[in-house]
Scaffold this active site. Structure first.
Site, PDB file in Angstrom:
ATOM      1  N   CYS A 185      13.448  11.084   7.242  1.00  0.00           N
ATOM      2  CA  CYS A 185      13.581  10.102   8.550  1.00  0.00           C
ATOM      3  C   CYS A 185      14.776  10.443   9.209  1.00  0.00           C
ATOM      4  CB  CYS A 185      13.027   8.811   8.626  1.00  0.00           C
ATOM      5  SG  CYS A 185      13.898   7.711   7.493  1.00  0.00           S
ATOM      6  N   LYS A 221       0.756  -1.322  -0.046  1.00  0.00           N
ATOM      7  CA  LYS A 221       0.074   0.010   0.008  1.00  0.00           C
ATOM      8  C   LYS A 221       0.924   1.264  -0.031  1.00  0.00           C
ATOM      9  CE  LYS A 221      -1.710   2.426   3.177  1.00  0.00           C
ATOM     10  NZ  LYS A 221      -1.638   3.940   2.554  1.00  0.00           N
ATOM     11  N   GLU A 272      10.164   1.024  10.169  1.00  0.00           N
ATOM     12  CA  GLU A 272      11.263   1.955  10.185  1.00  0.00           C
ATOM     13  C   GLU A 272      10.684   3.209  10.409  1.00  0.00           C
ATOM     14  OE1 GLU A 272      13.433   5.055   9.244  1.00  0.00           O
ATOM     15  OE2 GLU A 272      13.023   4.294   7.016  1.00  0.00           O
ATOM     16  N   GLU A 294      10.089  15.300  16.222  1.00  0.00           N
ATOM     17  CA  GLU A 294      10.428  15.263  14.784  1.00  0.00           C
ATOM     18  C   GLU A 294       9.598  16.311  14.209  1.00  0.00           C
ATOM     19  OE1 GLU A 294      11.449  12.130  11.419  1.00  0.00           O
ATOM     20  OE2 GLU A 294       9.655  11.580  12.606  1.00  0.00           O
TER      21      GLU A 294
END
Length: 490
Positions: free
Chosen positions: A283, A174, A249, A380
């Site tokens: 990331c 997906k 991840e 973040e």
């Protein structure tokens, strides 16, 4: 405008829910495509097809050479269309064309890497104290659900697809809702190459519905997800009932440590590249710049000057160095963090504002005068926002660097080779660099410590993530054990 379809059991299909999603160019806010919006029922249909392909139709028992050839064929066809894929990636994601081109080239290399790895020796033989031939074999896990983020739509899809298919797994993948176009185009190649029915399936739709079904469905043997840590935790919660294998991840708030003896031009250059590449939507971005105090007065003015010179614009323009953020919603989130930074008392050194009337552009932004308790230092942001911290010595640099719930990446810039090794070894991070930032290789493992995730992708580690380990013991002296033979024991 024709509606783009999903690919389930080797058929292009519309969603059973009959809903349509508009896909937006983040640089212009224009609708560039319409795609069918998948549902839980669509996900279940794809999972059943993948389950049948693996467990009933023999995909799990195919020869490695056959699987490798299919991947080589996909790689060859993708390589022929690098330019068209790159333009589509930029149109859908917004990143500069030079970055999109690199990503597609990398995807080609990933396919070839895992195609080659599929046929290489695996397993091991070990000596045991008995008349037993003992060895280990590796077998495909089975049906795999894969969920891909929007910041690297194609290359992060391929780095999941390639090892899973090389290992002999069947797949339901997906893409992110915002960026499905390049993966849909890849499935046109996959369809042309001729994988058996049900082996590799594409389902569109929201993570909260389709993604959650992939994580909780008992017919899925493994889930692989790349995205934010909050979502990753929800994925993990959805796997609890089935205890399926899981690879996550997730996010990062990675430190980039610069000592006073670092090569100045190199350190400035990579401080910019670490945070402003891909608009900071990375990331592993070097979003925390840790500067030695004695270097601050020289380093920061040059850094700010260079940041203000970055050309921000439509990624399709050849001069563009930094593109837009992915969506209106994400842009507003990044701008809200900038306001939080101001309210917390950080010093806004440059940027901090939206650019242009159209498109989701935010200027390269740098904050100074920060402290470790600030949200802009701890959380973040996933945008072009750099926070600067200062340190006195090596010990404080390591302490500040590791003061995070994340542990994805980190770098050290210094001309002292021994110091570089000391600091890198003490960083609690899975991906590290010395005197550089961001270079990554398909041959090397990708993943992090702490709340940056579970497991590794890429390299041999990426293939092993889709393999079960089985021990096999063969009796070379076929006779009764005598364990329950009373006459013998008396």
């Amino acid at each position: 405008m024709s509606v783009k379809k999903m690919y389930i059991n080797n058929q292009w299909v519309l969603s059973k829910g009959e809903e349509i999603r508009n896909i937006i160019n983040p640089a212009t806010e224009e609708i560039i495509a319409q795609v069918t919006e998948g549902t839980v029922e669509d996900a279940k249909t794809a999972i059943q097809a993948a389950h049948k392909a693996f467990y009933e139709d023999g995909w799990g028992e195919t020869h490695a050479r056959h699987r490798a050839q299919l991947l080589f064929n996909v790689a060859d066809k993708l390589e022929e269309e690098i330019e068209s894929f790159s333009k589509l990636e930029t149109l859908n994601n917004g990143k500069p064309l030079r970055e999109s081109t690199y990503d597609i080239e990398d995807a080609v290399n990933q396919l070839r890497y895992y195609a080659g790895l599929a046929t290489k020796p695996s397993g091991q033989v070990y000596d045991v104290p008995d008349d037993i031939q003992a060895f280990v074999v590796r077998e495909p896990i089975g049906v795999v659900g894969q969920i891909v983020p929007w910041n690297y739509p194609l290359v992060m899809a391929v780095q999941k697809l390639a090892p899973a298919l090389a290992a002999g797994c069947s797949v339901v993948i997906k893409p992110a809702e915002q960026t499905p176009l390049s993966l849909i185009k890849l499935f046109e190649i996959i369809d042309d190459v001729g994988f058996p029915p049900g082996v590799v399936n594409l389902v569109l739709g929201e993570g909260a519905s389709v993604g959650a079904e992939l994580a909780r469905n008992p017919l899925v043997d493994k889930i692989a997800f790349t995205g934010g840590t909050v979502t990753g935790k929800k994925i993990l919660e959805n796997t609890i009932d089935t205890l399926k294998k899981t690879s996550l991840e997730l996010g990062g708030k990675s430190p980039n440590i610069v000592f006073e003896d670092a090569d100045f031009e190199t350190a400035v250059d990579y401080a910019l590249f670490a945070i402003f590449a891909n608009q900071g939507q990375v990331c592993s971005a070097g979003s925390r710049l840790l500067l030695q105090e004695t270097l601050y007065e020289k380093f920061v003015p040059e850094l700010v000057k260079r940041a203000e010179e970055i050309i921000v614009g439509n990624g399709a323009d050849v001069d563009t160095e930094m593109g837009p953020l992915i969506s209106q919603q994400h842009m507003e989130k990044v701008l809200s963090y900038i306001e939080i930074g101001k309210e917390e008392g950080a010093e806004l050194l440059c940027g901090g504002n939206r650019l242009y009337d159209k498109g989701f552009f935010v200027s390269p932004t740098i904050f100074g005068n920060t402290n470790p308790q600030m949200r802009i230092v701890k959380e973040e942001i996933f945008g072009p926002v750099l926070v600067i911290q200062t340190f006195k010595d090596e010990e404080e640099a390591i302490s500040l660097a590791n003061d995070s719930i994340y542990g994805l990446a980190g770098a050290v810039f210094t001309s002292d080779g021994a110091r570089a090794q000391r600091v890198i070894r003490k960083l609690r991070a899975g991906i590290t660099w010395i005197n550089t930032y961001h270079p990554t290789f398909n041959e090397a493992p990708w993943g992090g410590y702490k709340q940056s995730g579970i497991g590794r992708e890429l390299g041999t580690f990426g293939l092993e993530a889709y393999l079960e380990v089985k021990q096999v013991n063969i009796n070379l002296n076929v006779q009764p054990s005598g364990w329950f033979d009373k006459q013998k024991t008396t």
